[in-house]
Scaffold this motif. Structure first.
Motif, short mmCIF file in Angstrom:
data_model
loop_
_atom_site.label_atom_id
_atom_site.label_comp_id
_atom_site.label_asym_id
_atom_site.label_seq_id
_atom_site.Cartn_x
_atom_site.Cartn_y
_atom_site.Cartn_z
N ASP A 1 0.97 -1.17 0.02
CA ASP A 1 -0.05 -0.05 0.08
C ASP A 1 0.83 1.22 -0.01
N HIS A 2 2.23 1.16 0.09
CA HIS A 2 2.93 2.24 0.22
C HIS A 2 4.40 1.97 -0.65
N VAL A 3 4.46 2.46 -1.72
CA VAL A 3 5.82 2.42 -2.52
C VAL A 3 6.64 3.64 -2.72
N VAL A 4 7.90 3.57 -2.58
CA VAL A 4 8.72 4.52 -2.84
C VAL A 4 9.40 4.38 -4.29
N LEU A 5 9.12 5.40 -5.08
CA LEU A 5 9.88 5.41 -6.53
C LEU A 5 11.24 5.87 -6.36
N ALA A 6 12.18 5.08 -5.90
CA ALA A 6 13.59 5.96 -5.86
C ALA A 6 14.35 5.43 -7.11
N LEU A 7 13.87 6.04 -8.06
CA LEU A 7 14.44 5.38 -9.47
C LEU A 7 15.53 6.51 -9.90
N GLY A 8 16.31 6.14 -10.50
CA GLY A 8 17.44 6.76 -11.07
C GLY A 8 17.00 7.59 -12.19
N HIS A 9 17.72 8.60 -12.70
CA HIS A 9 17.15 9.44 -13.76
C HIS A 9 17.35 8.71 -15.34
N SER A 10 17.92 7.43 -15.33
CA SER A 10 17.90 6.55 -16.49
C SER A 10 16.99 5.44 -16.59
N ALA A 11 15.91 5.38 -15.60
CA ALA A 11 15.05 4.34 -15.68
C ALA A 11 13.79 4.68 -16.73
N ARG A 12 14.25 4.53 -17.85
CA ARG A 12 13.43 5.17 -18.94
C ARG A 12 12.20 4.24 -19.10
N ASP A 13 12.41 2.89 -18.98
CA ASP A 13 11.36 1.79 -19.45
C ASP A 13 10.40 2.18 -18.11
N THR A 14 10.95 2.51 -16.95
CA THR A 14 9.96 2.31 -15.88
C THR A 14 9.09 3.87 -16.21
N PHE A 15 9.71 5.09 -16.26
CA PHE A 15 9.12 5.90 -16.58
C PHE A 15 7.68 5.80 -17.48
N ALA A 16 8.16 5.14 -18.92
CA ALA A 16 7.29 4.94 -19.74
C ALA A 16 6.06 3.96 -19.11
N MET A 17 6.27 3.12 -18.24
CA MET A 17 5.35 2.20 -17.85
C MET A 17 4.30 3.21 -16.79
N LEU A 18 5.04 3.96 -15.80
CA LEU A 18 4.07 4.63 -15.14
C LEU A 18 3.49 5.79 -15.81
N HIS A 19 3.78 6.22 -17.04
CA HIS A 19 3.20 7.39 -17.68
C HIS A 19 1.88 6.46 -18.44
N GLU A 20 2.17 5.20 -18.81
CA GLU A 20 0.95 4.49 -19.11
C GLU A 20 -0.07 4.23 -18.23
N ARG A 21 0.49 4.16 -17.08
CA ARG A 21 -0.61 3.68 -16.13
C ARG A 21 -1.08 4.89 -15.58
N GLY A 22 -0.96 6.29 -16.19
CA GLY A 22 -1.74 7.41 -15.64
C GLY A 22 -1.21 8.15 -14.51
N GLY B 1 -0.20 6.62 -1.74
CA GLY B 1 0.61 5.37 -1.39
C GLY B 1 2.00 5.38 -2.37
N LEU B 2 1.86 6.21 -3.41
CA LEU B 2 2.99 6.05 -4.24
C LEU B 2 4.03 7.49 -3.84
N TYR B 3 5.20 7.10 -3.68
CA TYR B 3 6.00 8.31 -3.21
C TYR B 3 7.20 8.39 -4.07
N PRO B 4 7.01 9.45 -5.06
CA PRO B 4 8.10 9.67 -6.08
C PRO B 4 9.42 10.40 -5.32
N ALA B 5 10.45 9.81 -5.36
CA ALA B 5 11.81 10.21 -4.71
C ALA B 5 12.84 10.46 -5.40
#
Length: 555
Positions: A264-285, A518-522
């Protein structure tokens, strides 16, 4: 304790001079000064022949209240602030006795490490998902690119334990506002993990890659001892989101293997090169927006040239170490050009994470004793510069920055003539708009190697024409600040495109996504940090916000 600031002493002062200066400044007898510690040490290099060290000192002494009253109104003598870290809460020992889902942290770079560490110290037992490998295995893969031109897209400078900061200068300073002294918490944890204690007081602390590797391993072990779980080579391919009462809530993540993890709580501690993950998150709205970033080259000079320009006759003094610099030029075409991630006594490294693309970055060891200094020389760009739809107004697709980066990284691979060699040019040739054919005294450090070329062909260059024009104008301007900066045989190596994330996964004051609870961009990938220190601090603040939400809703 009392804190004295702006205590100035000659560069090569005697060992007992600082104690004598403290006693004299406070007007007390030596016996009244029970102890003192250096909180910060910097230097003033404006007068190169008479450089001084500037100290901030914390003192323990007799009759402290009386001394403080005597200095009432003196801004340089104050009570030492309380810098001890205070946790926002603590979970009871049986908190996870039932089916309560544990928080998930995606990414184990500086932000993810500190988010996970704070959560673990609060008793919240995070699950960390890192797409790359453990740091020692990752180091072997990274050297595979540098030495054999073999790229592992999931284990490289960008992906793996420790994040991109592991293969950097290990800079541990930041210009962020820090009223809660969270940077002190970061530095203290690093010292406990094996960093030298000097990082607590030198003005521009750094660690270097080799030391960072062992420190990251120790911090991982601490998280695990406290009940956290770190899972490597676990790439997140989807997030589970449900709509409840008109609001979206995160309910878990899906791994590339197909496994689902309830959360129920997810930290998005992505690096600046996680391009495929960015695209997935964008697709999920998940709400995100395009943001400015910068592009340019790495420039290399002999470190001795920078030392002499910055320190004059004091060049080589062990207290000063290898000199750095920070430069800015506002070009006539309206662009700002500035130095970025300056690495004294370091090397330029291959930092791509995608096949058939070239990306450069800078790295130093703790000793900073390599022969060259290097820094990014980059130009600021806006979303309007990289929009792909041809329009001149309206919102920019947040994924357009990635497309733009890929165009120039692919062009760099082409100009480098394959094998992940980077295109390069001598500064003198770049300014004259001509192809470089032979190196001078400066040998580029980039591996797998540099292919000399014309970086600045109009319409066919390694960067957009406006960036080429701005950098060409800036280099001679920087010469006026650093003598030798535009030396003809200094080397430019391209391209530097990943100075920061090209998008922001926007969050509210509660540190949660604007439209997914519950989604924590970081951190850096989400657009909220730039460098090890600011990413670590952001990880702490996000973990605190998450911890408050978990503990308050559980009571």
């Amino acid at each position: 304790m009392l804190r004295i600031t702006e205590l100035r002493l000659p560069l090569n002062h005697a060992e007992d001079a600082l104690r004598l200066a403290v006693v004299a400044r406070l007007g007390v007898q030596d016996a009244e000064l029970k102890s003192f510690t250096v909180f910060k040490r910097s230097y003033d290099a404006r007068k190169k022949s008479a450089m001084v060290l500037i100290y901030t000192v914390d003192c323990e002494l007799d009759h402290e209240a009386a001394v403080l009253k005597r200095f009432e109104g003196d801004t340089h003598v104050r009570l030492t602030p309380d810098m001890d870290y205070k946790f926002v809460g603590q979970a009871p020992a049986d908190f996870y006795a039932g089916e309560r889902p544990r928080p998930v942290v995606i990414g184990f770079g500086p932000c993810g490490i500190f988010a996970a560490l704070i959560l673990a110290q609060m008793g919240l037992r995070p699950i960390v998902l890192e797409r790359g490998k453990q740091v020692r295995e990752r180091t072997k893969d990274t050297w595979g690119l540098w030495r054999q031109s073999e790229l592992n897209p999931e284990s490289n400078v960008q992906f793996g334990e420790g994040g991109a900061g592991t293969f950097s200068d290990g800079k541990l300073w930041s210009q962020i506002s820090d009223p809660r002294h969270l940077t002190r918490k970061v530095l203290t944890e690093f010292v406990q993990a094996g960093a030298p204690e000097e990082i607590l007081y030198v003005s521009k602390p750094h660690i270097g890659t080799f030391r960072l590797v062992s420190m990251v391993i120790k911090m991982r072990a601490q998280i695990e001892v406290l009940g956290g779980e770190i899972r490597f080579q676990q790439k997140v391919s989807d997030v589970l989101i449900e709509t409840q009462g008109g609001d979206k809530h995160v309910r878990g993540v899906v791994l590339e293997s197909g496994e689902q993890i309830r959360a129920d709580h997810v930290v998005l501690a992505l690096g600046h090169s996680a391009r495929d993950t960015f695209a997935m998150l964008h697709e999920r709205g998940v709400f995100m927006e395009a943001k400015p970033f910068s592009i340019g080259y790495r420039i290399e000079h002999p470190q001795s040239v920078i030392d002499k320009a910055r320190f004059g006759p004091n060049a080589g003094n062990p207290i000063l170490g290898a000199a750095d610099y920070k430069l800015v030029h506002h070009a006539s075409n309206g662009r700002s050009v500035y130095s970025f991630c300056m690495c004294p006594g370091g090397t330029v490294v291959a930092a791509t994470s995608e096949p058939l693309r070239v990306v450069t970055n800078g790295m130093s060891q703790y000793s900073r004793n390599e022969r060259n200094a290097n820094a990014g020389i980059v130009v600021g760009i806006s979303p309007q510069d990289y929009r792909q739809d041809g329009k001149h107004e309206g919102p920019v697709n947040p994924l357009d920055g990635m497309v733009f980066q890929r165009i120039w990284e692919s062009r760099a691979y082409e100009l480098g003539e394959g094998g992940y060699r980077a295109p390069g040019a001598l500064v003198g040739d770049f300014i004259k708009r001509q192809r470089s054919k032979a190196l001078g005294h400066v040998e580029p450090s980039y591996k797998p190697g540099v292919t000399l070329t014309d970086l600045a062909q109009p319409g066919r260059g390694s960067l957009p024409d406006y960036a080429l024009d701005a950098i060409r104008e800036a280099l001679p301007a920087f010469e006026r600040q650093i003598k030798g900066f535009s030396m003809t045989d200094a080397v430019l190596t391209g391209v530097e495109t990943r100075t920061s994330s090209p998008l922001r996964i926007t969050r509210g004051r509660d540190y949660q996504s604007l439209n997914v609870k519950g989604l924590y961009p970081a951190g850096e990938g989400a657009g909220y940090a730039g460098g090890i220190m600011s990413a670590g601090v952001d990880g702490i603040e996000v973990a605190e916000a998450l911890g408050r939400d978990v503990l308050q809703n559980a009571s």
